[in-house]
Scaffold this motif. Structure first.
Motif, mmCIF file in Angstrom:
data_model
loop_
_atom_site.group_PDB
_atom_site.id
_atom_site.type_symbol
_atom_site.label_atom_id
_atom_site.label_comp_id
_atom_site.label_asym_id
_atom_site.label_seq_id
_atom_site.Cartn_x
_atom_site.Cartn_y
_atom_site.Cartn_z
ATOM 1 N N ASP A 1 0.854 -1.175 0.000
ATOM 2 C CA ASP A 1 0.000 0.000 0.000
ATOM 3 C C ASP A 1 0.898 1.235 0.000
ATOM 4 N N GLU A 2 0.947 1.931 -1.143
ATOM 5 C CA GLU A 2 1.897 3.034 -1.279
ATOM 6 C C GLU A 2 1.680 4.116 -0.221
ATOM 7 N N ASP A 3 0.406 4.493 -0.006
ATOM 8 C CA ASP A 3 0.165 5.583 0.921
ATOM 9 C C ASP A 3 0.507 5.187 2.355
ATOM 10 N N LEU A 4 0.375 3.912 2.664
ATOM 11 C CA LEU A 4 0.635 3.449 4.021
ATOM 12 C C LEU A 4 2.121 3.443 4.341
ATOM 13 N N TYR A 5 2.952 3.130 3.338
ATOM 14 C CA TYR A 5 4.377 2.925 3.602
ATOM 15 C C TYR A 5 5.270 4.009 3.022
ATOM 16 N N GLU A 6 4.704 5.090 2.514
ATOM 17 C CA GLU A 6 5.546 6.078 1.851
ATOM 18 C C GLU A 6 6.524 6.749 2.813
ATOM 19 N N GLU A 7 6.194 6.780 4.106
ATOM 20 C CA GLU A 7 7.101 7.359 5.085
ATOM 21 C C GLU A 7 7.911 6.301 5.818
ATOM 22 N N VAL B 1 1.672 -21.537 5.191
ATOM 23 C CA VAL B 1 2.161 -20.209 5.568
ATOM 24 C C VAL B 1 1.005 -19.218 5.467
ATOM 25 N N ILE B 2 0.797 -18.464 6.555
ATOM 26 C CA ILE B 2 -0.245 -17.441 6.578
ATOM 27 C C ILE B 2 0.432 -16.082 6.771
ATOM 28 N N PRO B 3 0.337 -15.175 5.797
ATOM 29 C CA PRO B 3 0.956 -13.855 5.953
ATOM 30 C C PRO B 3 0.190 -13.016 6.966
ATOM 31 N N THR B 4 0.882 -12.128 7.672
ATOM 32 C CA THR B 4 0.235 -11.280 8.671
ATOM 33 C C THR B 4 0.440 -9.787 8.421
ATOM 34 N N VAL B 5 1.234 -9.422 7.409
ATOM 35 C CA VAL B 5 1.502 -8.010 7.111
ATOM 36 C C VAL B 5 1.217 -7.756 5.639
ATOM 37 N N ASN B 6 0.717 -6.561 5.329
ATOM 38 C CA ASN B 6 0.346 -6.174 3.959
ATOM 39 C C ASN B 6 -0.790 -7.043 3.421
ATOM 40 N N VAL B 7 -1.736 -7.370 4.285
ATOM 41 C CA VAL B 7 -2.843 -8.244 3.883
ATOM 42 C C VAL B 7 -4.099 -7.459 3.530
ATOM 43 N N GLY B 8 -4.034 -6.119 3.538
ATOM 44 C CA GLY B 8 -5.218 -5.322 3.265
ATOM 45 C C GLY B 8 -5.518 -5.142 1.793
ATOM 46 N N SER B 9 -4.569 -5.461 0.921
ATOM 47 C CA SER B 9 -4.746 -5.283 -0.517
ATOM 48 C C SER B 9 -4.902 -6.637 -1.197
ATOM 49 N N ALA B 10 -5.921 -6.774 -2.040
ATOM 50 C CA ALA B 10 -6.142 -8.040 -2.753
ATOM 51 C C ALA B 10 -4.960 -8.352 -3.662
#
Length: 649
Positions: A5-11, A609-618
């Protein structure tokens, strides 16, 4: 970056840390995520103080809201008046009657009733999101306790539902949130890092992986939903910083298995996560049936929280794929049924170098710049000459420097007897006053400022301080946190005197090239030059020779081009740096790189394996799912990846 998510991680991580800290402060101010009677919050502000009558001077009964005397008012009328005050619509009292009973009787009755108005409602635990995984005692073909997924569609639907619910619940209190399935361990009555959802139905134990606000958010001083299990360092911080009632905090010891009460036989072993101090991996084990030979069948679930994978994890006796029986000497298979994986950097772009190499490069540069006079034989000066010879003059001469700009004269500084001088023997300028030696006598003293989180990044501070044989300064709030870490080596270096330490800790999101010079001026003339470091994996830039679009798993595991290196030549000042205050973004991360995640999952026998980060984007979930499937294919094709025998990683 399509799968992020670009807006989430831009900083970067520092932006997330600040965001969650601000939200946590709001929750603390409101008290247990506004889990109280909303009538008071909405009604009370409508009552103006100047309109309220003067409270009685004696001990006669009075309204707990507006303080008007209730002497001579019968119980029914008094109760009606108090309720109207609570609603923000105070009503006049009827004509007073002589009390037929002692005033104390009315006081007791009235205050008992009003106390109920202030008491927070007891809310029932909320059901969590339904899990898309089938959990059974055993499968027909003797598989693990986790059976096959219900269907690919069901799993995708569950992820989409969780992402939509998380988005819709932003800013809402805990009792209006639904805990997503990937924070609930099915069949174990356990949640991990799920405090923002309040009490979860069926959960008997709440685990905290480490003390970072995006994991503990929602955990406040009024927590009463169940026991919190965590490492001793994390428990220290939970009690000290969040003021959680100690009766709810359970300290665990690393490598010591315990049975978790109320979970019907679940045992947990805590393993160091190699993230921040006190961070933990949790290995949960539960007997769920018997094998065909009569031996107990274990369900084994590994929850990684945040971690940086290393050799010690793959070689850990509880995680390694094969173990030798101490009695019989026979080798047996050891698998992990499910791994909840920290997928922060599951992108080929982020195969950054090891922490040790980054610390070494930063420390060597600081040692070189710390010399009072230039030593042409040291590594930093040699590196600059090589850059000049190659035409890469980013840090050599001010006249041709596009990254480091010459500072304009400061009229206020001149008035104070402070001026900027150029040292003809050095690449840096120095500040000089009437009370300090001239610039030609040397470069002055170097200050090193390192950005850190409330907890985290201490290793790079300690590494630089050891190289400089220096103390480390931190502000009082950070000093309290450091003391809770119970690290003797770090504690021995700490000082509350900023002028007694050449290395300073500062919040990561505050250190920027444009603010570093102002920070330096606060300690002038004791320090005349400053170097700042912003350590984060987001600073990493891969070499252009590396194929990133869709590299083969075999090349990521074994290719020399994927073994990232780092040295002083890779240190380039950030935009806005000056010749007396230079800021560097360095790829020092406390999360696993893409290559380390690949090595970790390909070296261990992991079923799911179940991911737990960056899971908000399809799109992000689909990309991560693709890498996880390719890891499984590589293991089926070539077998488990073996660690290099030379001890490298």
């Amino acid at each position: 970056m399509e799968d992020f998510d670009e807006d989430l991680y831009e900083e970067g991580d520092e932006f997330l840390e600040r965001k969650f800290e601000e939200e946590q402060a709001r929750l603390e101010a409101e008290g247990d995520e506004r889990d109280y009677d909303p009538v008071l919050a909405e009604g009370t502000p409508n009552v103006k103080v100047e309109d309220l009558p003067t409270p009685p001077a004696d001990n006669s009964p009075s309204c707990p809201i507006c303080s008007v005397s209730l002497t001579g008012i019968d119980e029914q009328e008094a109760g009606l008046h108090v309720n109207n005050c609570l609603d923000g619509n105070p009503t006049p009292l009827p004509e007073r009657k002589k009390p037929s009973s002692p005033p104390t009787a009315i006081v007791k009755t009235e205050y008992a009733a009003s106390a109920d108005q202030f008491r927070r409602p007891v809310r029932a635990p909320k059901p969590g999101q339904a899990n898309p995984f089938a959990f059974g005692e055993s499968s027909i073909n003797g598989g693990s306790a986790f059976n096959k997924l219900m269907s690919g569609h069901a799993e995708d639907a569950a992820w989409a539902e969780a992402a939509a619910a998380e988005h819709a619940s932003r800013g809402k209190p805990a009792y209006q949130r639904t805990c997503p399935f990937y924070k609930i361990l099915p069949g174990l009555f356990i949640c991990v890092d799920a405090f923002r959802y309040g009490a979860v139905q069926g959960c008997q134990a709440y685990f905290l992986s480490h003390f970072h606000s995006d994991h503990y958010i929602g955990l406040t001083s009024s927590w009463s939903h169940g026991p919190i299990y965590c490492s001793h360092v994390t428990a220290n911080l939970v009690r000290q910083q969040l003021r959680v009632d100690p009766k709810y905090v359970v300290d665990l010891e690393f490598e010591q298995p315990i049975e978790v009460p109320g979970t019907r036989g679940v045992k947990v072993t805590m393993i160091p996560a190699n993230h921040c101090p006190g961070s933990s991996l949790y290995l949960f084990e539960k007997v769920v049936g018997k094998k065909t030979n009569g031996e107990p069948r274990l369900q084994r679930i590994l929850h990684c929280g945040d971690f940086r994978a290393c050799r010690a994890h793959i070689e850990h006796p509880l995680l390694m794929p094969e173990v030798q029986d101490k009695i019989s000497g026979k080798t047996r298979e050891q698998k992990i049924d499910v791994c909840y994986l920290d997928t922060t950097y599951l992108n080929p772009k982020y195969a950054f170098p090891s922490q040790q190499t980054v610390i070494k490069a930063c420390a060597e540069m600081c040692v070189s710049l710390s010399k009072h006079s230039v030593d042409e034989s040291d590594g930093w000066e040699q590196m600059k000459r090589r850059r000049a010879g190659e035409g890469m003059v980013k840090f050599v001469r001010k006249e041709s420097n596009s990254e480091i700009k010459e500072e304009p004269a400061d009229d206020d500084a001149e008035a104070d007897g402070m001026k900027l001088l150029a040292n003809p023997d050095a690449s840096q300028q120095v500040l000089c006053t009437k009370d300090t030696p001239s610039a030609q006598d040397g470069r002055g003293r170097l200050l090193v400022v390192v950005g850190t989180y409330s907890i985290g990044k201490e290793r790079i501070c300690l590494g630089i301080a050891k190289a400089l044989n220096s103390k480390i300064y931190a502000p009082p709030s950070k000093m309290r946190i450091v003391s809770a870490l119970e690290d003797p080596e770090l504690n021995a270096r700490m000082t509350g005197d900023p002028r007694a330490a050449q290395v300073h800790m500062t919040p990561l999101f505050e250190i920027r090239a444009e603010t570093l010079d102002d920070y330096l001026k606060d300690y002038f003339p004791h320090f005349t030059r400053a170097v700042g470091f912003r350590p984060s994996g987001w600073n990493y830039r891969p070499p252009t020779s590396r194929f990133l679009e869709s590299p083969s798993i075999a090349s990521v595991l074994n290719g020399d081009n994927w073994k990232s290196i780092y040295s002083m030549k890779d240190l380039v000042p950030q935009r806005g740096s000056t010749s007396r205050a230079s800021c560097f973004g360095v790829p020092y991360s406390e999360h696993s790189s893409f290559r380390e995640l690949t090595m970790f999952c390909c070296a261990l026998k992991i079923e799911k394996v179940i991911p737990t980060v960056n899971v908000g984007s399809a799109k992000g979930r689909e990309r991560m799912k693709g890498w996880i499937e390719r890891w499984a294919q590589e293991k089926r094709k070539s077998g488990l990846w073996k660690l290099p025998e030379d001890g490298s990683w």
